[in-house]
Design an enzyme around this catalytic site. Structure first.
Site, PDB file in Angstrom:
ATOM      1  CG  ASN A  95      79.153  49.424  17.975  1.00  0.00           C
ATOM      2  OD1 ASN A  95      78.755  49.026  18.742  1.00  0.00           O
ATOM      3  ND2 ASN A  95      80.413  49.057  17.239  1.00  0.00           N
ATOM      4  CB  SER A 135      71.076  49.023  16.101  1.00  0.00           C
ATOM      5  OG  SER A 135      71.503  48.981  17.377  1.00  0.00           O
ATOM      6  CB  THR A 136      70.372  51.526  11.411  1.00  0.00           C
ATOM      7  OG1 THR A 136      70.002  52.783  11.668  1.00  0.00           O
ATOM      8  CG2 THR A 136      69.936  51.318   9.986  1.00  0.00           C
ATOM      9  CB  ALA A 228      64.854  57.530   5.943  1.00  0.00           C
ATOM     10  CB  CYS A 281      74.216  56.879   9.355  1.00  0.00           C
ATOM     11  SG  CYS A 281      73.752  56.511  10.960  1.00  0.00           S
ATOM     12  CG  PHE A 343      80.281  63.222  10.046  1.00  0.00           C
ATOM     13  CD1 PHE A 343      80.361  63.011  11.280  1.00  0.00           C
ATOM     14  CD2 PHE A 343      79.123  63.243   9.142  1.00  0.00           C
ATOM     15  CE1 PHE A 343      78.969  62.749  11.860  1.00  0.00           C
ATOM     16  CE2 PHE A 343      78.068  63.248   9.650  1.00  0.00           C
ATOM     17  CZ  PHE A 343      77.844  63.005  11.142  1.00  0.00           C
TER      18      PHE A 343
HETATM   19  P1  NAD Z   1      78.347  54.060  18.771  1.00  0.00           P
HETATM   20  O1  NAD Z   1      79.397  53.115  18.255  1.00  0.00           O
HETATM   21  O2  NAD Z   1      78.346  55.602  18.966  1.00  0.00           O
HETATM   22  O3  NAD Z   1      77.822  53.278  20.000  1.00  0.00           O
HETATM   23  C1  NAD Z   1      77.376  52.034  20.306  1.00  0.00           C
HETATM   24  C2  NAD Z   1      77.944  51.382  21.745  1.00  0.00           C
HETATM   25  O4  NAD Z   1      77.622  50.238  22.047  1.00  0.00           O
HETATM   26  C3  NAD Z   1      79.478  51.581  21.990  1.00  0.00           C
HETATM   27  O5  NAD Z   1      79.503  52.440  23.071  1.00  0.00           O
HETATM   28  C4  NAD Z   1      79.731  50.213  22.101  1.00  0.00           C
HETATM   29  O6  NAD Z   1      80.635  50.013  23.459  1.00  0.00           O
HETATM   30  C5  NAD Z   1      78.378  49.498  22.778  1.00  0.00           C
HETATM   31  N1  NAD Z   1      78.307  48.082  22.841  1.00  0.00           N
HETATM   32  C6  NAD Z   1      78.585  47.559  21.692  1.00  0.00           C
HETATM   33  N2  NAD Z   1      78.228  46.015  22.012  1.00  0.00           N
HETATM   34  C7  NAD Z   1      77.705  46.105  23.111  1.00  0.00           C
HETATM   35  C8  NAD Z   1      77.324  45.008  23.987  1.00  0.00           C
HETATM   36  N3  NAD Z   1      77.068  43.708  23.687  1.00  0.00           N
HETATM   37  N4  NAD Z   1      76.836  45.440  25.257  1.00  0.00           N
HETATM   38  C9  NAD Z   1      76.936  46.575  25.785  1.00  0.00           C
HETATM   39  N5  NAD Z   1      77.356  47.588  24.901  1.00  0.00           N
HETATM   40  C10 NAD Z   1      77.895  47.437  23.719  1.00  0.00           C
HETATM   41  O7  NAD Z   1      77.084  53.794  17.478  1.00  0.00           O
HETATM   42  P2  NAD Z   1      76.062  54.748  17.361  1.00  0.00           P
HETATM   43  O8  NAD Z   1      76.508  55.784  16.352  1.00  0.00           O
HETATM   44  O9  NAD Z   1      75.262  55.355  18.815  1.00  0.00           O
HETATM   45  O10 NAD Z   1      75.018  53.925  16.697  1.00  0.00           O
HETATM   46  C11 NAD Z   1      74.313  53.141  17.146  1.00  0.00           C
HETATM   47  C12 NAD Z   1      73.285  52.419  16.412  1.00  0.00           C
HETATM   48  O11 NAD Z   1      72.138  53.425  15.933  1.00  0.00           O
HETATM   49  C13 NAD Z   1      73.642  52.014  14.845  1.00  0.00           C
HETATM   50  O12 NAD Z   1      73.034  50.677  14.442  1.00  0.00           O
HETATM   51  C14 NAD Z   1      73.662  53.098  13.915  1.00  0.00           C
HETATM   52  O13 NAD Z   1      73.466  52.616  12.633  1.00  0.00           O
HETATM   53  C15 NAD Z   1      72.407  53.802  14.313  1.00  0.00           C
HETATM   54  N6  NAD Z   1      72.165  55.204  14.267  1.00  0.00           N
HETATM   55  C16 NAD Z   1      73.126  56.033  14.363  1.00  0.00           C
HETATM   56  C17 NAD Z   1      72.989  57.259  14.277  1.00  0.00           C
HETATM   57  C18 NAD Z   1      73.850  58.339  14.322  1.00  0.00           C
HETATM   58  O14 NAD Z   1      73.777  59.388  14.037  1.00  0.00           O
HETATM   59  N7  NAD Z   1      75.221  58.118  14.995  1.00  0.00           N
HETATM   60  C19 NAD Z   1      71.612  57.958  13.708  1.00  0.00           C
HETATM   61  C20 NAD Z   1      70.528  56.848  13.718  1.00  0.00           C
HETATM   62  C21 NAD Z   1      70.729  55.517  13.919  1.00  0.00           C
HETATM   63  C1  UDX Z   2      72.108  60.928   8.925  1.00  0.00           C
HETATM   64  C2  UDX Z   2      70.600  61.007   8.624  1.00  0.00           C
HETATM   65  O1  UDX Z   2      70.412  62.580   8.252  1.00  0.00           O
HETATM   66  C3  UDX Z   2      69.893  60.920  10.030  1.00  0.00           C
HETATM   67  O2  UDX Z   2      68.399  61.120   9.961  1.00  0.00           O
HETATM   68  C4  UDX Z   2      70.344  59.533  10.508  1.00  0.00           C
HETATM   69  O3  UDX Z   2      69.482  59.311  11.581  1.00  0.00           O
HETATM   70  C5  UDX Z   2      71.594  59.255  10.574  1.00  0.00           C
HETATM   71  O4  UDX Z   2      72.187  59.577   9.572  1.00  0.00           O
HETATM   72  P1  UDX Z   2      74.072  62.210  10.126  1.00  0.00           P
HETATM   73  O5  UDX Z   2      74.921  61.267   9.328  1.00  0.00           O
HETATM   74  O6  UDX Z   2      74.294  62.408  11.539  1.00  0.00           O
HETATM   75  O7  UDX Z   2      72.420  62.119   9.975  1.00  0.00           O
HETATM   76  O8  UDX Z   2      74.124  64.005   9.430  1.00  0.00           O
HETATM   77  P2  UDX Z   2      73.614  64.608   8.012  1.00  0.00           P
HETATM   78  O9  UDX Z   2      73.250  65.744   8.514  1.00  0.00           O
HETATM   79  O10 UDX Z   2      72.754  63.595   7.323  1.00  0.00           O
HETATM   80  O11 UDX Z   2      74.876  64.705   7.221  1.00  0.00           O
HETATM   81  C6  UDX Z   2      75.638  63.491   6.492  1.00  0.00           C
HETATM   82  C7  UDX Z   2      76.706  63.876   5.828  1.00  0.00           C
HETATM   83  O12 UDX Z   2      76.047  64.297   4.682  1.00  0.00           O
HETATM   84  C8  UDX Z   2      77.449  65.009   6.379  1.00  0.00           C
HETATM   85  O13 UDX Z   2      78.836  64.828   5.883  1.00  0.00           O
HETATM   86  C9  UDX Z   2      77.072  66.267   5.701  1.00  0.00           C
HETATM   87  O14 UDX Z   2      77.985  67.298   5.920  1.00  0.00           O
HETATM   88  C10 UDX Z   2      76.615  65.782   4.489  1.00  0.00           C
HETATM   89  N1  UDX Z   2      75.777  66.602   3.513  1.00  0.00           N
HETATM   90  C11 UDX Z   2      74.494  66.758   4.189  1.00  0.00           C
HETATM   91  C12 UDX Z   2      76.120  67.247   2.679  1.00  0.00           C
HETATM   92  O15 UDX Z   2      77.090  67.266   2.366  1.00  0.00           O
HETATM   93  N2  UDX Z   2      75.099  68.213   2.014  1.00  0.00           N
HETATM   94  C13 UDX Z   2      73.948  68.350   2.509  1.00  0.00           C
HETATM   95  O16 UDX Z   2      73.293  69.018   1.878  1.00  0.00           O
HETATM   96  C14 UDX Z   2      73.369  67.685   3.672  1.00  0.00           C
END
Ligand code: NAD
Ligand code: UDX
Length: 467
Positions: A95, A135-136, A228, A281, A343
């Site tokens: 994260n 990660s982002t 993006a 995100c 969400f």
């Molecule tokens: P998350 O909180 O669900 O998962 C992260 C995991 O990493 C946790 O389980 C945590 O315990 C573990 N962690 C942290 N530090 C650690 C360490 N030192 N060693 C081992 N494990 C460790 O987070 P996520 O939603 O999976 O997001 C991860 C990354 O991906 C972020 O940078 C986020 O911005 C990016 N991202 C998320 C999404 C999404 O939809 N959630 C989409 C695209 C990108």
């Molecule tokens: C987003 C990006 O779409 C994805 O590409 C990136 O990797 C992570 O962040 P996510 O947050 O999982 O994905 O869901 P997304 O479908 O983008 O929705 C984000 C929020 O926007 C939600 O609360 C959704 O309800 C809201 N949303 C989305 C709107 O209110 N209106 C829309 O038309 C689309």
């Protein structure tokens, strides 16, 4: 030696990205051993649970993929050192939340978890490795990771790649199977850098057409991910801003979105008005983008993107204010039922969900809130409100209730507010719900998913966003 035929992958972080992403890589590459490690033992235990309904993440299609690959070539473990030591390629998927302290508080991405991973890799690794940023991350983070790794002084050589993840929650498996593109950033100016990019490309090529795999320099890749998300969130804020205008003018936001989105240059996606975007995100990544711009003295650019967040906050407040003002300017002791807390639909994730902020404001106005969400646990809902730290827990416990049954949640309610667009809400017996509510029975549809005309005929006083 960095090889282009990877046999062992380790992913640090078994969260919403690490879990599904690695499950799909393991599914598509049965000859590659994929181990996902995490410091959170409970999460790993849940990933290993025999009952696939207990996986830590709810995501349509995920349990089928896990069932296929787990134990064959997909493993979940807390042994981080072993995972690092044995893998030729290590994904960092931890994260990167907004900082809550110190320099950049409330804006910058907190890179403490990423840095810990880099340090642990530096400590443990004995052989050359490819490190992949999943990660982002802020643009130029790869440089920091490289510096930590290279300064370990044990002769191990690293290639750092950026491979941001574009999956959306709720559709993650489909997004991973059919991604619009895969982005791989690396150092194409060196033979080793190009070899590392090709090694990762070869993995995705197992199921992705080659032309959808884009190789760029590292900085373009890191920045593209932030941009993006900023563009997507900007569209939601744009349509939400328009929804306010529609309500004042008699225009209908859905009709406007359809008319505007029909233009191929604009497109019809991400134009659904809502009570505000949530998720882990959008807000975090835009705040980070704004922070980076300010740090580079690009204040005008920072101000531009910051507006996306400001409109989103405005929309959440606007929805809450509409509830209060419609209910004769007082919600004190009134029961307001929330349908939905996640969400968005098809996920159990509640991070930054608009529901949390709407509930908090209504609690401030002394409403009683009963929540029903098909996938979010009671513990999580209370945690979300407690984490805001706006009132004593005892006060929240008296005013907030969670039901496992929507009809029970709506029983004797003064109003229902739809916060998440779960499909099941459309098929409820609304007549039955209406009969058991206090009158007038208000319905605030924050997602424009119910048939307003039909429900008005039933007797509901219906408010929809942007109409
Ligand atoms: P998350 O909180 O669900 O998962 C992260 C995991 O990493 C946790 O389980 C945590 O315990 C573990 N962690 C942290 N530090 C650690 C360490 N030192 N060693 C081992 N494990 C460790 O987070 P996520 O939603 O999976 O997001 C991860 C990354 O991906 C972020 O940078 C986020 O911005 C990016 N991202 C998320 C999404 C999404 O939809 N959630 C989409 C695209 C990108
Ligand atoms: C987003 C990006 O779409 C994805 O590409 C990136 O990797 C992570 O962040 P996510 O947050 O999982 O994905 O869901 P997304 O479908 O983008 O929705 C984000 C929020 O926007 C939600 O609360 C959704 O309800 C809201 N949303 C989305 C709107 O209110 N209106 C829309 O038309 C689309």
């Amino acid at each position: 030696m960095i090889t282009d035929t990877i046999k062992k992958i380790c992913c640090i972080g078994a969260g919403y990205v690490g879990g599904p992403t690695m499950a799909v890589i393991a599914q598509k590459c049965p000859d590659i051993e994929v181990t996902v490690v995490d410091i959170n033992a409970r999460r790993i235990e849940a990933w290993n649970d025999d009952d696939l309904n207990k996986l830590p993440i709810y995501e349509p299609g995920l349990k089928e993929v896990v069932a296929e690959a787990r134990g064959r070539n997909l493993f979940f473990s807390t042994d981080i050192e072993k995972g690092i030591r044995e893998a030729e390629m290590i994904f960092i998927s931890v994260n990167t939340p907004t900082k809550t302290y110190g320099k950049g508080k409330g804006m910058a991405a907190d890179l403490v978890y990423v840095e810990r991973c880099a340090r642990q890799i530096a400590e443990v690794a004995k052989e050359d490795k490819i490190i992949v940023e999943k990660s982002t991350l802020p643009v130029r983070t790869a440089q920091a990771i490289k510096s930590i790794l290279d300064d370990a002084g044990n002769g191990v050589r690293y290639q750092i790649l950026s491979n941001p993840e574009f999956l959306s929650e709720g559709t993650a498996i489909n997004d991973l199977h059919n991604a619009d593109r895969v982005l791989i950033g690396g150092d194409g100016s060196t033979v080793e850098g190009q070899a590392a990019m090709d090694a990762l490309t070869k993995i995705y090529e197992r199921w992705m057409p080659r032309e959808k795999i884009l190789q760029t320099n590292v900085w373009s890749s890191e920045l593209s991910k932030l941009i993006a998300n900023a563009f997507l969130a900007q569209r939601v804020s744009s349509i939400n801003a328009v929804s306010a205008l529609c309500e004042k003018t008699g225009a209908n936001v859905e009709e406007v979105a359809k008319a505007v989105g029909a233009d191929k240059r604009i497109g019809d996606k991400f134009l659904k008005a809502s009570p505000g975007f949530g998720g882990s995100c959008f807000k975090k990544d835009i705040l980070n983008l704004v922070y980076i711009c300010r740090s580079l003295n690009l204040d005008e650019v920072a101000d531009y993107w910051e507006q996306v967040i400001m409109i989103n906050d405005y929309q959440k407040h606007r929805f809450t204010d509409k509830i209060i003002s419609t209910m004769y300017d007082t919600v004190t002791d009134k029961k307001i039922t929330f349908f939905g807390w996640a969400f968005k639909k098809d996920t159990n994730d509640t991070r930054e969900s608009a529901a949390i902020y709407v509930a908090d404001k209504l609690l401030e106005d002394k409403a009683n809130i009963h929540v029903y969400d098909p996938k979010v646990s009671e513990t999580q809902i209370f945690k979300d409100i407690f984490d805001l730290d706006t009132r004593p827990h005892e006060e929240t416990k008296k005013a907030l209730k969670v039901s496992k049954n929507p009809y029970e949640a709506a029983d004797k309610a003064h109003a229902i507010a739809i916060l998440t667009e779960w499909d099941e809400f459309k098929t409820y017996d609304w007549q039955r719900i209406y009969e058991n509510m206090q009158k007038p029975a208000f319905l605030f549809d924050g997602r424009n998913i119910v048939d307003a005309r039909e429900l008005k005929d039933t007797g509901f006083k219906v408010y929809q966003i942007g109409k």
